[in-house]
Design a protein around this motif. Structure first.
Motif, mmCIF file in Angstrom:
data_model
loop_
_atom_site.group_PDB
_atom_site.id
_atom_site.type_symbol
_atom_site.label_atom_id
_atom_site.label_comp_id
_atom_site.label_asym_id
_atom_site.label_seq_id
_atom_site.Cartn_x
_atom_site.Cartn_y
_atom_site.Cartn_z
ATOM 1 N N TYR A 1 31.107 50.436 69.700
ATOM 2 C CA TYR A 1 31.883 51.453 69.881
ATOM 3 C C TYR A 1 33.081 51.161 70.709
ATOM 4 O O TYR A 1 32.572 50.368 71.940
ATOM 5 C CB TYR A 1 31.009 52.609 70.358
ATOM 6 C CG TYR A 1 30.163 53.187 69.231
ATOM 7 C CD1 TYR A 1 30.606 54.250 68.475
ATOM 8 C CD2 TYR A 1 28.990 52.811 69.575
ATOM 9 C CE1 TYR A 1 29.669 54.603 67.606
ATOM 10 C CE2 TYR A 1 27.804 53.528 68.596
ATOM 11 C CZ TYR A 1 28.260 54.306 67.531
ATOM 12 O OH TYR A 1 27.216 54.693 66.768
ATOM 13 N N LYS B 1 35.447 53.108 73.758
ATOM 14 C CA LYS B 1 35.953 54.637 74.284
ATOM 15 C C LYS B 1 37.343 54.438 74.583
ATOM 16 O O LYS B 1 37.940 53.432 75.374
ATOM 17 C CB LYS B 1 35.053 54.671 75.465
ATOM 18 C CG LYS B 1 35.370 56.059 76.083
ATOM 19 C CD LYS B 1 34.398 56.144 77.134
ATOM 20 C CE LYS B 1 34.590 57.516 77.936
ATOM 21 N NZ LYS B 1 33.637 57.510 78.944
ATOM 22 N N TRP C 1 34.954 57.983 71.549
ATOM 23 C CA TRP C 1 34.416 56.658 71.033
ATOM 24 C C TRP C 1 34.845 56.285 69.614
ATOM 25 O O TRP C 1 34.865 56.832 68.593
ATOM 26 C CB TRP C 1 33.009 56.612 71.021
ATOM 27 C CG TRP C 1 32.554 57.016 72.406
ATOM 28 C CD1 TRP C 1 32.246 58.005 73.103
ATOM 29 C CD2 TRP C 1 32.194 55.701 73.515
ATOM 30 N NE1 TRP C 1 31.821 57.830 74.077
ATOM 31 C CE2 TRP C 1 31.832 56.648 74.683
ATOM 32 C CE3 TRP C 1 32.164 54.625 73.340
ATOM 33 C CZ2 TRP C 1 31.305 55.875 75.739
ATOM 34 C CZ3 TRP C 1 31.878 53.820 74.430
ATOM 35 C CH2 TRP C 1 31.574 54.432 75.569
ATOM 36 N N ILE D 1 27.757 59.420 72.698
ATOM 37 C CA ILE D 1 28.657 58.800 71.836
ATOM 38 C C ILE D 1 28.825 59.443 70.492
ATOM 39 O O ILE D 1 29.770 59.822 69.994
ATOM 40 C CB ILE D 1 28.295 57.347 71.574
ATOM 41 C CG1 ILE D 1 28.460 56.482 72.989
ATOM 42 C CG2 ILE D 1 29.163 56.585 70.517
ATOM 43 C CD1 ILE D 1 27.946 55.086 72.717
#
Length: 1651
Positions: A173, A175, A157, A201
């Motif tokens: 965030y 990914k 992340w 995360i």
């Protein structure tokens, strides 16, 4: 966007205290003392950083979460340097799911590549007309990714932040996966962790190990004071022209400084016309700390109207000026001078070395120096004033060099000499002593003043690091044993890289020394000597490593011309004595020279300071004879177009050189020649010369008839020295032949076998020297051979050659090869194969085995190579060379007969192996038993979770885990495949855990002081280690998650042949090369283009002796190659199964591809074009192809993946080639993999036409084994092994039959345990092969999973191909009835009654785009195609709503993958539908309906249909825990339960980003298959058929009309009470005022009149 501030700062006075005196002596003599050893030059000539290389950066953007903002339409932009790529836009979501893959290709030098910034940014609502608004960005440089393990970040992340607003914190965030591949790297795809791990995360942030998760903003202050020594930028002509026009003569340079860091640029002001500019400015960058960018680039540039040019460049590596340890420090530097290097200082209009000024490649001249300082401040209001030191001292760094020692150890291991471990122990001891010596010196230095902050911090760091290294070296030394020497050598290499890092001082201010060779005013070649290497100090340990020494220096060509062969030849060799020191130390500058000289000085006036002498005259000299024994060389570079060379060697020593004879057309010359250098004069004392003789340089060249000889490589050697008073005899004399590695540029280009001796000629002249025999071979003329004591001892060997055939021969000089022959040659003897009369008809040889005898050295390491040459016999007796191969090591072909002391197996000893159904290997860690060949042992290999009858036991452990029953009809080949993939993943996890454990243990061993007993390692383990151990236990425990037991196959994560040694158990393939060798760094890859075909065959060599054991059935024609099949053509049915491809290189503009399969075997070509898969980079093919082939003509199978294009030709994405012939003939039986279980029906049906019993009988017959003998009670005996297994089998109808097949299969699965004839048989498998593209050699373009079966046509025909077509999704219908809601938050205030209420309705949809829960204020209109709403329950005052409303969702579902399949067109212009697979999730949301404005979102629940919390029985029992604490709740799957009813909570995020309960819903979920749904249909909402009854809602929506008094009372009393009071009061006051005004006049009159 760049936060860069340029500010003026106060001038800072810095004086250079040291007065430096620099003296260079060019000396033409050789040597010096033991303490001042001659420095060894670097053999690799080319600076490797400047050459461009292929790179591929792949980025997968998976999803984003927690994006900050309202009603967003986010897209992600991936940017590397100038290249930008965008994902698609997702509407109305803060957690978009993309799963899009991007690939960037680059061809640049490594330094440029690793400095590129990779930037991920999320942009909100970008379209054609507007650029969108930036939500947040994340930056790191490519070098950071490349330095990761496996060169990648996987499923990490990236934390987004907004550089415009650094107080805002996290903006969300993203990914992603990021991987950087250079040529020749392979990327391992890590096993997928389970989803819950990745959803953490914070624990999976995209940052390198060791960087804290919470990075803070910081300011980087780079202060730029002034510059000196800028080169003249314009020629005198230009100056005169300008002078004529302007009338004044100015400095013609307008310098400014430009700084680049983390994708931002800052500049100082331009100082007009100034060679000594003073700026006193600072550039301030604002960036996260620690930054994920390694280097800051500082450049002085010349400002110009047309274009600015760089004058010089310097890179600041932040890692070297900071330390992240416990007692670490922030990046700090200076104030200090930094030196810039680049092109030569003479100005030309077109500077051919301009790129050197940009920082590409090694600078060839000093350009300027710049005074700077750097500070970093973590953003915090209180910052101290920055002080400035006033002087810089020049001093040496104590230097510890153990590099030579480690190289020795590596050489010793490589050449298999005795006792490498002793040498390593010695090196480690030296290291330990060196460290303690440094510490004692550093302690004296600690209190010196006048240092910068960095100096003080670095001193502390060096002291603590070296103390630690010293301790660890001591511990390591005690652990070095013969068995562990390689591992410990690796650990010692770590010390070396650490020391190298510490030794490099970033504040080294003394400029480097350049030596140029100039001819006719033109600069030809140069050498650069780092000044730190020649710095003088009165303390020995602080001296530069080459100070006070005679140094051999090779001059080379500057700039780009230095790349490639032109730059590899030495332009000149100098012997130079360099000394650099302070003026006050100048008296010592001659102290390092060999003794015995007189100085010749210039006559000078009395008051002048002492100056260096203009020359030296040597009085002492020694006379030597050098003998060079050149025996042979191997694996040389191919310099001619034939693929061979005509090599000769040139040997340089002192001022003499000699050459060997030229040997034509070979890559493995045996010169066998002695070169004698007479009367070599060396200067200095005798004992000095004995201990450290000068270096001998040997260069190899290829002789050409026209033009000059081509350079082929170089190596260095030191002779063994014998002084006149020493005896010529063992152990030192005669010297042994040794292998020397030859380098060409930076690559090794072969090895040379030679010996060198330097013999002093004493007072008696040459009489004392050992005699030299005259020429022995009259054919060779006056050439002297290598003397007997030095040349190797020879024995007679017989070499048998198996000639099988030739394959894939390319054309030679445009003509096809028609009648080829193979010539084999070794040490001057050889043999020729039979001629192939018609290559196209049959490329195999008619005579299989031939032999020849040859004298070879006893020592196997000294064996000469064996040369294979293929020639084509043309008309009129002409021969053309097709290609050649030199087999450098014959070791693997040496026949070693049966060991004398090994027991001969007798059949009386039985070894019994009991084997029930084999479990997957990863559970069997403790059941592997080693058997002695003749022990009488019964080995029970039992399984922990099986009874004898194969029933599963249940395991009691607190809660009993229910075993899922297998439904045979549901299972297919894919069930088996997915189960096997899972096993592979678990195995990899277990291996990884075990590996990290052992690494941890290694580190602990060193750090904990070494006295660790094996059993207490776990006690001393660090916390990290323990965590890993626990994880490992979970991974391997087979009872953790009971899965139904499926029969599995073996999934190989790489090619099958890499598991089975290329299937070269008896038939080897030798590539034939032709054409010149490549000049690239990585020659192996370029050699691919030089391959012109393959020779298939083998060798067997053995010493000739009379007692060769002979078998009775021995066929003398076949020699050692008994029992091999005949090589006549054979027809084979080849069946190719292609399962899927992964991570394909995108071929279309949209970042996707439309892949299909193409297959080529011989003349057959199949293109499966009509079955292309639209817009997929991970296509699932599930196809099989049958092709008929004839070996040997069609032996190479090519499987390619093409990209389908509507217009134009289809592009090749990648291909893989398989040699089928070696597989077909291999003893590993790779024709059809052997399954782990035998079944005659169902998903695991036996697919080989031969049954296990037949296969076993054939193997026993071929291997001349006794058996198989099937006995009662499920036993079978082969040779002296007995196996046991069940003997019953079930047919389709469930009837049991007796069979021996299980028994035979058990033996086949353990065939490698059978003595003599046994080897591992290829199991039923799937192999994963890399796809390569000819234009991008060495870079993977994706992978393909497949397997190949082969069936000879003269045997039983195989059954139909397995059906592996992809599973079709199954139709389902989900019916959701929303009964009631409760405790829904009340959003509206009633205008009339003032009560809180809500107009509730529920919305539902099946979708994956909306993964986590949205915040209550950011969920507005959605683009859910299948969304359905209930009717509205108006005016709910309690939050209760009654609906009785039915949603109906038909969907296609893949059971095995747990995914819903949707096919839709991507856009209106799309040609065909694209298939998407999305997780099966039901979203229910509760909304408040508004008439005039947008509806308000109140809350939501998302249910994963495979595992969601069981609904609560009543509304009271329904809590928010069901969402926040999901993992601990009992879960159900709708696919198993079919029908479920209960209460679930609605939640939303509040302002603090935490979940809060916003309501509860009572719902009923009912899942039906497509057929069931058709049989009993129902209506949506409350419609027919099967309508639901109307809800019983209290009708309070229009109540206030019926009770007006109540409403008025409510209005007056509750809502508008104070307003009414105020109005009444105001009215009373007004009335009083009016009355007053009204009655006032009358009253006044009355008063006045006195009435």
């Amino acid at each position: 966007m760049s936060l860069i501030v340029v500010q003026k700062i106060q001038p800072c006075h810095i004086a250079l205290v040291a007065d430096i005196n620099f003296s260079v002596f060019k000396v033409a003599f050789d040597d010096n003392t033991q303490q001042r050893m001659r420095s060894k030059p670097d053999i690799k000539m080319e600076p490797s950083s400047g050459r461009p290389v292929d790179y591929q950066v792949s980025v997968t953007v998976i999803e984003a979460r927690q994006l900050v903002g309202l009603n967003m339409d986010p897209m992600v932009c991936v940017e590397i340097g100038e290249d930008k790529k965008y994902t698609s836009m997702k509407e109305s979501t803060n957690c978009p799911y993309y799963n899009e893959y991007f690939v960037f290709d680059f061809h640049v030098p490594p330094d440029v590549m690793f400095d590129k910034i990779l930037k991920l940014s999320v942009i909100h609502s970008k379209n054609l007309l507007r650029s969108g608004t930036l939500v947040g960005t994340f930056k790191l440089d490519v070098g950071t990714v490349y330095s990761q393990p496996e060169h990648q970040f996987y499923h990490k992340w990236a934390l987004l932040s907004d550089p415009e607003d650094i107080t805002a914190g996290c903006k969300g965030y993203v990914k992603c996966d990021i991987a950087v591949v250079a040529k020749g790297d392979t990327i391992k795809t890590p096993h997928k962790a389970n989803e819950s791990d990745e959803d953490d995360i914070e624990g999976n942030l995209l940052i390198p190990e060791g960087v804290p998760a919470e990075r803070q903003w910081a300011r980087y202050y780079l202060k730029i004071y002034r510059a000196e020594g800028l080169p003249r930028m314009n020629t005198s002509i230009m100056a005169n022209v300008k002078k004529a026009f302007i009338g004044e003569n100015k400095d013609l340079v307008d310098p400014y400084v430009q700084v680049q860091f983390a994708g931002q640029k800052g500049k100082t002001s331009v100082q007009k016309s100034c060679y000594e500019p003073i700026w006193n400015e600072q550039v301030v960058f604002t960036e996260m700390f620690p930054p994920l960018c390694k280097r800051m680039k500082i450049q002085i540039r010349d400002s110009d109207k047309v274009n600015d040019v760089a004058i010089g460049t310097h890179f600041l590596d932040l890692k070297k000026i900071s330390n992240d340890g416990d007692k670490g420090f922030l990046p700090t530097l200076g104030p200090a001078w930094i030196n810039m290097y680049g092109s030569t200082r003479t100005y030309t209009l077109m500077d051919e070395y301009q790129e050197l000024n940009e920082g590409l490649g090694e600078g060839v001249s000093f350009r300027a120096r710049l005074l700077i300082s750097l500070g970093v401040e973590i953003l915090d209001p209180s910052s101290p004033d920055i002080t400035c030191s006033t002087d810089v001292q020049v001093e040496g760094v104590p230097n510890i060099s153990e590099e030579d020692g480690l190289n020795d150890v590596q050489e010793i291991i490589k050449t298999e000499k005795a006792y490498p471990e002793r040498r390593l122990r010695g090196v480690l001891e030296e290291l330990g002593q060196g460290c303690s010596q440094f510490l004692s010196l550093a302690n004296k230095d600690q209190n010196q003043s006048g240092r910068t902050k960095l100096d003080r911090e670095r001193l502390k760091l060096c002291m603590s690091e070296l103390e630690a290294i010293g301790q660890q070296a001591k511990v390591l030394r005690t652990q070095v044993k013969k068995s562990t020497v390689r591992d410990k050598l690796k650990l010692s290499q770590n010390f070396l890289s650490k020391l190298r890092f510490l030794a490099d001082d970033p504040q080294h201010s003394v400029p480097d020394v350049f030596i140029w060779m100039i001819s006719n005013g033109k600069r030809i070649a140069y050498a650069r000597v780092p000044s730190k290497d020649i710095l003088y100090s009165s303390i020995d340990e602080e001296r530069g490593k080459d100070c006070n020494k005679v140094k051999t220096i090779f001059l080379r060509i500057p700039g780009k011309k230095g790349f490639g062969p032109a730059g590899w030849t030495v332009q000149a060799k100098l012997e130079v004595y360099l000394w650099l020191g302070l003026n006050r130390q100048r008296k010592d500058y001659l102290s390092g020279l060999p003794n015995g000289f007189e100085e010749n000085k210039l006559s000078k006036g009395p008051g002048l300071p002492c100056s260096p002498p203009i020359s030296l005259t040597y009085m002492m000299k020694q006379i030597f004879q050098l003998r060079v024994h050149m025996y042979q060389a191997r694996s040389l570079f191919a310099a001619d177009s034939t693929g061979l060379s005509d090599p000769f060697a040139r040997v340089f020593f002192s001022t003499q050189s000699q050459v060997t004879e030229v040997l034509a057309e070979t890559l493995c010359p045996t010169w066998d020649q002695l070169l004698v250098f007479e009367n070599v004069e060396l200067f200095g004392e005798a004992n000095e010369l004995r201990d450290d003789p000068p270096i001998i340089v040997i260069e190899l060249y290829d002789q050409d008839t026209v033009g000059k000889a081509d350079f082929m490589g170089r190596t260095f050697a030191k002779p063994v020295v014998k002084m006149a008073d020493e005896h010529y005899g063992p152990p030192r004399f005669p010297p042994q032949l040794e292998y020397y590695q030859i380098y060409r540029g930076n690559c090794s280009a072969g090895e040379m076998l030679a010996a060198f001796e330097l013999l002093q000629i004493g007072p008696n002249g040459k009489a004392d020297l050992p005699p030299i025999d005259g020429p022995t071979d009259t054919d060779r003329g006056p050439i002297l051979p290598v003397p007997l004591g030095i040349r190797p001892v020879l024995s007679k060997y017989r070499i048998e050659v198996l000639f099988w055939g030739l394959r894939d021969l390319k054309r030679v000089n445009l003509a096809q090869v028609d009648r080829p022959r193979v010539d084999i040659e070794c040490a001057g003897k050889g043999v020729q194969s039979a001629l192939i009369p018609n290559y196209r008809k049959n490329p195999n040889f008619s005579t299989l085995v031939k032999w020849f005898e040859v004298d070879l050295p006893e020592n196997e390491l000294l064996h000469p190579p064996l040369n294979i040459r293929v020639v084509d016999c043309r008309a009129f007796g002409r021969y053309t060379l097709v290609g050649s191969n030199a087999v450098t090591s014959l070791r693997k072909f040496i026949y070693r007969g049966p060991e004398k002391h090994s027991n001969h197996y007798t059949t009386t000893d039985e070894i019994i192996v009991v084997n029930m159904e084999p479990e997957p290997t990863y559970k069997k860690m403790d059941t592997v038993v080693k058997l002695d060949s003749c022990s009488d042992a019964v080995v029970k290999v039992e399984d922990d979770d099986k009874d004898g009858k194969g029933k599963k036991k249940k395991r009691k452990k607190g809660d009993e885990i229910e075993e899922e029953e297998l439904d045979e009809s549901m299972l297919d080949w894919w069930s088996k495949y997915f189960a096997s993939i899972e096993t592979l993943t678990e195995l990899l996890k277990a291996q990884e855990a075990a590996l990290s454990d052992s690494e941890d243990k290694d580190e602990m061993d060193i750090t904990d002081g070494g006295d660790i007993k094996p059993d207490d390692s776990s006690v001393k383990g660090t916390k990290r280690g323990k965590g890993k151990k626990e994880k490992k236990k979970q991974a391997v425990d087979p009872f953790e998650k009971k899965k139904p037991k499926l029969d599995e196959l073996k999934v190989y994560a790489k090619e099958l042949e890499s598991e089975f040694d290329n299937f070269e158990d008896w038939l080897h393939s030798f590539n034939l090369f032709r054409g010149k060798g490549g000049d690239d760094d990585d020659q192996n890859i370029l050699d691919e283009d030089r391959i012109v075909g393959k020779f298939k065959g083998s060798m067997c060599m053995y010493k000739v002796s009379d007692d060769m054991p002979r078998d009775m059935s021995f066929d003398s024609n076949m020699g050692m190659f008994q029992n091999i099949p005949h090589n006549d053509p054979i027809n084979v049915l080849v069946r190719i199964y292609v399962i899927r491809a992964t991570d394909l290189h995108p071929a279309d503009i949209n970042g996707k591809a439309d892949p299909y399969i193409a297959i080529r075997l011989g003349k057959t070509e199949i293109k499966d074009k009509e079955n292309y898969i639209s817009k997929q980079l991970n296509p699932l093919f599930g196809k099989s192809f049958d092709v008929e082939a004839t070996f040997p003509m069609d032996s190479t199978l090519t499987v390619s993946i093409y990209d389908w294009d509507l217009v134009g030709t289809d592009d090749l994405i990648g291909e893989t080639k398989i040699d089928l012939e070696n597989r077909f003939y291999s003893k590993h039986r790779a024709t059809c993999g052997i399954a782990s279980k035998y079944a005659i029906h169902g998903y695991n049906v036996w697919r080989d036409p031969m049954k296990p019993t037949q296969i076993l009988a054939k193997l026993c017959k071929d291997g001349k084994l006794d058996g198989p003998h099937y006995g009662p009670g499920g036993r079978v005996k082969v040779d002296n092994r007995v196996f046991m297994a069940p003997t019953e089998i079930e047919d389709e109808n469930g009837l049991k039959k007796q069979t021996d097949e299980h028994l035979a299969l058990t033996v086949l699965n353990h065939w490698e345990e059978i003595p003599k004839a046994g080897c591992k048989l290829v199991p039923e498998h799937v192999e994963t092969r890399p796809l390569l593209h000819p234009d991008k050699p060495g870079i993977e373009q994706g992978r393909i999973e497949m397997w190949v079966d082969m069936f000879p046509k003269d045997m039983t025909a195989p059954g139909p191909a397995l059906d592996i077509s992809p599973r079709k999704p199954k139709k389902f219908e989900l019916r959701v009835i929303i009964w009631n809601t409760d405790e829904v938050v009340l959003e509206d205030d009633d205008i009339f009654t003032g009560e809180k209420s809500s107009d509730i309705f529920v919305r539902g949809f099946l979708s994956a785009e909306y993964l986590p829960l949205p915040s209550s204020n950011s969920w507005l209109k959605g683009q859910q195609e299948d969304k359905q709403d209930t009717d509205v329950h108006y005016h709910s005052i309690t939050g209760e709503g009654n609906f009785n409303w039915r949603f109906i969702y038909p969907f296609d579902y893949l059971m095995a993958e747990e995914k819903i399949v949707i096919s839709k067109k991507e856009s209106m212009f799309a040609w065909d539908e694209t298939e998407y697979k999305i997780p099966a999730r039901l979203n229910l949301q509760v909304w408040d309906a508004d008439h005039f404005s947008a509806d308000d979102f109140l809350g939501a629940i998302e249910l994963d249909l495979n595992r969601f919390p069981r609904g609560a029985k009543t509304a009271k029992q329904c809590t928010i825990e069901m969402v926040t604490n999901e993992t601990e709740m009992p879960t159900v799957s709708i696919f198993k339960q079919k029908r479920i009813k209960g209460w679930w909570p609605f939640v939303a995020r509040n302002e603090d980003d935490e979940f809060e309960l916003t309501g509860k819903v009572e719902a009923e979920l009912h899942l039906l298959t497509g057929e069931e749904a058709e049989k009993n249909p129902v209506g949506e909402g409350r419609n027919e058929p099967e309508p639901l009854e109307k809800p019983n809602r209290p009708d309070n929506s229009l109540l206030w009309f019926l009770t007006p008094l109540k409403a008025i009372k409510h209005l007056v009393c509750n809502q508008y009470k104070w307003l009414v009071i105020k109005i009444v009061t105001a009215l009373l006051l007004l009335a009083m005022l009016a009355l007053f005004l009204y009655s006032m006049p009358g009253y006044m009159v009355k008063k006045m009149l006195g009435a």
